[in-house]
Design a protein around this motif. Sequence first.
Motif, mmCIF file in Angstrom:
data_model
loop_
_atom_site.group_PDB
_atom_site.id
_atom_site.type_symbol
_atom_site.label_atom_id
_atom_site.label_comp_id
_atom_site.label_asym_id
_atom_site.label_seq_id
_atom_site.Cartn_x
_atom_site.Cartn_y
_atom_site.Cartn_z
ATOM 1 N N LEU A 210 0.809 -1.219 0.000
ATOM 2 C CA LEU A 210 0.000 0.000 0.000
ATOM 3 C C LEU A 210 0.836 1.261 0.000
ATOM 4 O O LEU A 210 0.426 2.287 -0.557
ATOM 5 N N HIS A 211 2.014 1.208 0.624
ATOM 6 C CA HIS A 211 2.736 2.445 0.896
ATOM 7 C C HIS A 211 4.092 2.559 0.215
ATOM 8 O O HIS A 211 4.752 3.585 0.328
ATOM 9 N N GLY A 212 4.517 1.519 -0.511
ATOM 10 C CA GLY A 212 5.750 1.607 -1.271
ATOM 11 C C GLY A 212 6.995 1.603 -0.405
ATOM 12 O O GLY A 212 6.945 1.413 0.815
ATOM 13 N N GLN A 213 8.141 1.830 -1.039
ATOM 14 C CA GLN A 213 9.415 1.830 -0.330
ATOM 15 C C GLN A 213 10.489 2.508 -1.169
ATOM 16 O O GLN A 213 10.288 2.750 -2.363
ATOM 17 N N ILE A 214 11.608 2.785 -0.521
ATOM 18 C CA ILE A 214 12.788 3.315 -1.202
ATOM 19 C C ILE A 214 13.892 2.273 -1.082
ATOM 20 O O ILE A 214 14.152 1.755 0.011
ATOM 21 N N SER A 215 14.494 1.938 -2.209
ATOM 22 C CA SER A 215 15.578 0.954 -2.239
ATOM 23 C C SER A 215 16.871 1.613 -2.663
ATOM 24 O O SER A 215 16.877 2.725 -3.185
#
Length: 559
Positions: free
Chosen positions: A409-414
């Motif tokens: 739902l909220h995504g991420q940073i990689s």
Amino acid sequence: MNEKKIMSRRSFLAYVGSGTAALLAASSGLSLFSGKALAEEEAGALFTYPEDTVAAAKGLIKPSSQDELLLPPGFTYDVLAAYGDPINAKGDTFGFNNSGTSYHPAGDSSSDGLLWVNHESADAFWVLGAAQNGHYSAAQIEKLLYAQGGTVLGISRNASGSWVMNPSSPYARRITGLDAFELAGPARGAKAVHGASRVQGTFGNGAGGTTLWGTQLSSENQAADTAREAGLPQTHYGWVIEVDPADARFPLRKHTALGRFRHGATVMSLAKDRRVVVYMGDSAAYACLYKYVSKGTFDPAKGKANADLLTDGKLYAADVVRGRWIEITVQAVRSALNNLLYSLPSSLGYTREELLELFREEADVYTYTSEAALILGATPTDRPQTVQTSPQAGLLFVAHTNNTDHGNLHGQISRLLENGGDCGALDFSFETVAAGGLQSGFSSPSGLVTDHFGNLWVSTGMASDQLNQGAYAEFQNNGLFAVMSPLSANRKVMQFASAPSEAAFAGPCFTPDERTMFVAVQYPGATASESSLPASTWPAGTGGKLPRPAIVAIRGFSY
């Protein structure tokens, strides 16, 4: 003079994080900096904030559902241009749904230059009007094509310090779905593009990036619907275009060697052997990361002639599970398809026979790049639309916005760290460094930019019709966040700005001195329909005025 204390950029960074050294040491996974070096970095780069610690800092502003662009005390913004504003003496007007931005300084000036702005869509309610019998008129189609593409704005700071647009700038112009473009690279004249070497227009432009030689790359993203409405071939769109904001004589080109898909941001770097590397995101829900590596090497003395480096090279997609870059070639695709033990990815939606027919010559893997990448084993992730390099060599940050179909739902940073810090390497390490959600305070990262300290600035892109409800309720409106030292134990996420109702921030960029940030405000009042009043009147304010997407200059940073 504003009586509130002006927070300097140095003070601001001290308040929210620990600077470059901690970020780079953590991101490399190596002990690159001793404790003494870290102390020197903090003392030299950061302001000591009296009686305050990073651990105690709660934030700069709180989440808001107000129909305002909110900033911390001491910061302000100037609206440079909004939809429909005249931008030059010719009478060209600013396009709709402005997105990614890039500042092109006059010389090395941080107070005078050109601003490139992408325009990714033209809303039926605000721009086109209702279709008749399911079809737009010729006049509506022309408006649809004109409202998208890109804008070159002449901008500067006036005597009072405010940023203003200069409508008399000789460089100010529009580049739209009505202009002619050359196809450059391996798909030029190919069957997949209907034999075309010259095509009409650019549209669906969401993001992009600048080149090492000073031109602008712009990414065709949401192009399929416009192409269909206008009766234009689908394969003429979904490319990366190149424009010179300062020279209208520079040929308008689409670089087919960079592949065709739902392009997100692009960011350019150099391999250790000086080959040009272009990293690319893809905004589709189930998409891969890409990079292009030129055959030739960059020569600063050649200036804009280096643009030819984008016509001949190798295109790769990332297998993040094995940490390797997979070269995309038609031979490799056909070899996989002809292997009867090979199982097709279920997401492709093609039969083996259909794919063998689709991929017959080298131009086909550039025209149907996302399909080729999946066939070859590249890893699909959840909307990896924005890529951004760090001051550390070979380090790339990726914003994965979200994918509700996967429960993300909220995504991420990689982060992707190339082997040996070399952008030309063929293997890398990959990991998530900041997950969206209540623990971080942001949801759905969609835009990234780094400053010279190595800190990340993140804009969010929660859908307009989901804001302030359900799983997204506590985040309230979309925002702009400072993510400090995202790979260290001292990571802090601070909300720096809140967008107006139903709007999102997109494409932040800085002036060279980092005293001004430009950012697009897109989709204010996006859910309005014939039967409802808009939820936003920004930037017009009260009085029943209509909302308009706009570009703002945020100022208040100083040294």
